[in-house]
Design an enzyme around this catalytic site. Sequence first.
Site, PDB file in Angstrom:
ATOM      1  N   GLU A 262     -50.580  82.694 -23.820  1.00  0.00           N
ATOM      2  CA  GLU A 262     -50.883  84.131 -23.782  1.00  0.00           C
ATOM      3  C   GLU A 262     -51.787  84.477 -24.956  1.00  0.00           C
ATOM      4  O   GLU A 262     -51.546  84.042 -26.082  1.00  0.00           O
ATOM      5  CB  GLU A 262     -49.620  85.004 -23.931  1.00  0.00           C
ATOM      6  CG  GLU A 262     -48.791  85.191 -22.703  1.00  0.00           C
ATOM      7  CD  GLU A 262     -47.658  86.184 -22.942  1.00  0.00           C
ATOM      8  OE1 GLU A 262     -47.762  87.005 -23.887  1.00  0.00           O
ATOM      9  OE2 GLU A 262     -46.667  86.133 -22.181  1.00  0.00           O
ATOM     10  N   GLU A 311     -49.422  96.591 -16.278  1.00  0.00           N
ATOM     11  CA  GLU A 311     -48.029  96.654 -15.827  1.00  0.00           C
ATOM     12  C   GLU A 311     -47.409  97.954 -16.357  1.00  0.00           C
ATOM     13  O   GLU A 311     -46.948  98.010 -17.489  1.00  0.00           O
ATOM     14  CB  GLU A 311     -47.261  95.431 -16.305  1.00  0.00           C
ATOM     15  CG  GLU A 311     -47.797  94.123 -15.732  1.00  0.00           C
ATOM     16  CD  GLU A 311     -47.101  92.912 -16.295  1.00  0.00           C
ATOM     17  OE1 GLU A 311     -46.021  92.548 -15.782  1.00  0.00           O
ATOM     18  OE2 GLU A 311     -47.619  92.324 -17.261  1.00  0.00           O
ATOM     19  N   LYS A 314     -43.717  98.676 -18.119  1.00  0.00           N
ATOM     20  CA  LYS A 314     -43.343  98.153 -19.430  1.00  0.00           C
ATOM     21  C   LYS A 314     -43.259  99.270 -20.466  1.00  0.00           C
ATOM     22  O   LYS A 314     -43.842 100.338 -20.314  1.00  0.00           O
ATOM     23  CB  LYS A 314     -44.359  97.100 -19.891  1.00  0.00           C
ATOM     24  CG  LYS A 314     -44.232  95.763 -19.183  1.00  0.00           C
ATOM     25  CD  LYS A 314     -45.124  94.737 -19.846  1.00  0.00           C
ATOM     26  CE  LYS A 314     -44.805  93.342 -19.353  1.00  0.00           C
ATOM     27  NZ  LYS A 314     -45.615  92.325 -20.061  1.00  0.00           N
ATOM     28  N   GLU A 319     -47.729  98.189 -24.208  1.00  0.00           N
ATOM     29  CA  GLU A 319     -47.481  97.061 -23.302  1.00  0.00           C
ATOM     30  C   GLU A 319     -48.003  97.295 -21.890  1.00  0.00           C
ATOM     31  O   GLU A 319     -48.093  96.363 -21.098  1.00  0.00           O
ATOM     32  CB  GLU A 319     -45.981  96.764 -23.250  1.00  0.00           C
ATOM     33  CG  GLU A 319     -45.403  96.263 -24.563  1.00  0.00           C
ATOM     34  CD  GLU A 319     -46.000  94.937 -24.980  1.00  0.00           C
ATOM     35  OE1 GLU A 319     -46.207  94.066 -24.105  1.00  0.00           O
ATOM     36  OE2 GLU A 319     -46.285  94.758 -26.175  1.00  0.00           O
TER      37      GLU A 319
END
Length: 339
Positions: A262, A311, A314, A319
Amino acid sequence: MKRSSKQHLILMAIAMLCIHNADARTGVCYGTLGDKLRPPREIVNLIKGKNIGHIRLYNPNPAILEALQGTNISVIVGVPNNEIQGIATDGSVATSWVQNNIRKYQYVNFRYISIGNEMNPSDNPNIAPYIPAAMQCISDALAAAGLRRIKVSTVLSMSVIGVSYPPSAGAFLPEFRESFIDPIIKFLLKTHSDFLIDVYPYFAYASDPTNIPLDYALFTSKSVVLRDGPYQYQNLFHAMVDSVHAALEKAGGPSLKVVVTETGWPTAGGTETTVSNAFAYNSNLFKSVKRGTPRRPRKTLDTYIFGLIDENQKTPELEKHWGIFLLNNVPKYQVSFTP
């Protein structure tokens, strides 16, 4: 004109380096914590259309795995943290996991199974002790199923590195060595697997923007920022990765390949979180991984961008905004995955 033998050797070395660098894998992390994500088949078609050849999944999502069948996209798939203890303590659980989540999808190109995500004994005291045993159990189950080609590893966070500056001083936290890091390294060496770790210059920069230049974090510095003995660094990413290389050397794993599972830059919600900065980071990252690092200049660095799509489920706000694409699959900026 006839070349000298020295010239010939130099040209051969350059050619070999170019060939090796062409093998660098750049992929994306496919997270699913969004409430308006498009169906997996549509997202897999998006991945194929963008020439993305490598993805990371955080769990064996059946719909995604079905969509990946026959695509030849290389896949890292994670064992969720809450399943690790059961796998580590009961070989039949590991066998069932492999049968149900790997062997069942015989036309998916699995590259790694990662036991857990961002493991750190301090943050995961009830899970981390089971990691080495779970790795061995999954490896044994793969072997029994005739799937030795799939590598087993675990994804660690940079927090396992106690010292990272300068990079040559890199070392794992001593309290993690005996019961956690050392058994993992021993397993990876024995099984010829790789060392997986998440590396985020963004968080290092955001924690100390006064002392870390933004251009150093974004790969845009025009000159050397850090000199560490014979090694010179123009970007923070390479410095962080080389601190991992140095830590592995001190822990008996100098030959292990480091894979960055990541990295990325968010587009909202924090310090310098803009679309232009995310574009600068990710586009320059792709160029850099083909060159290796100052400490490993002839070894390409396989790297996965976090993440593919925003997303919105989150928390905190930061995030939600790491995707290259919005929830409707519209790109925020253009990044080429073509080798």
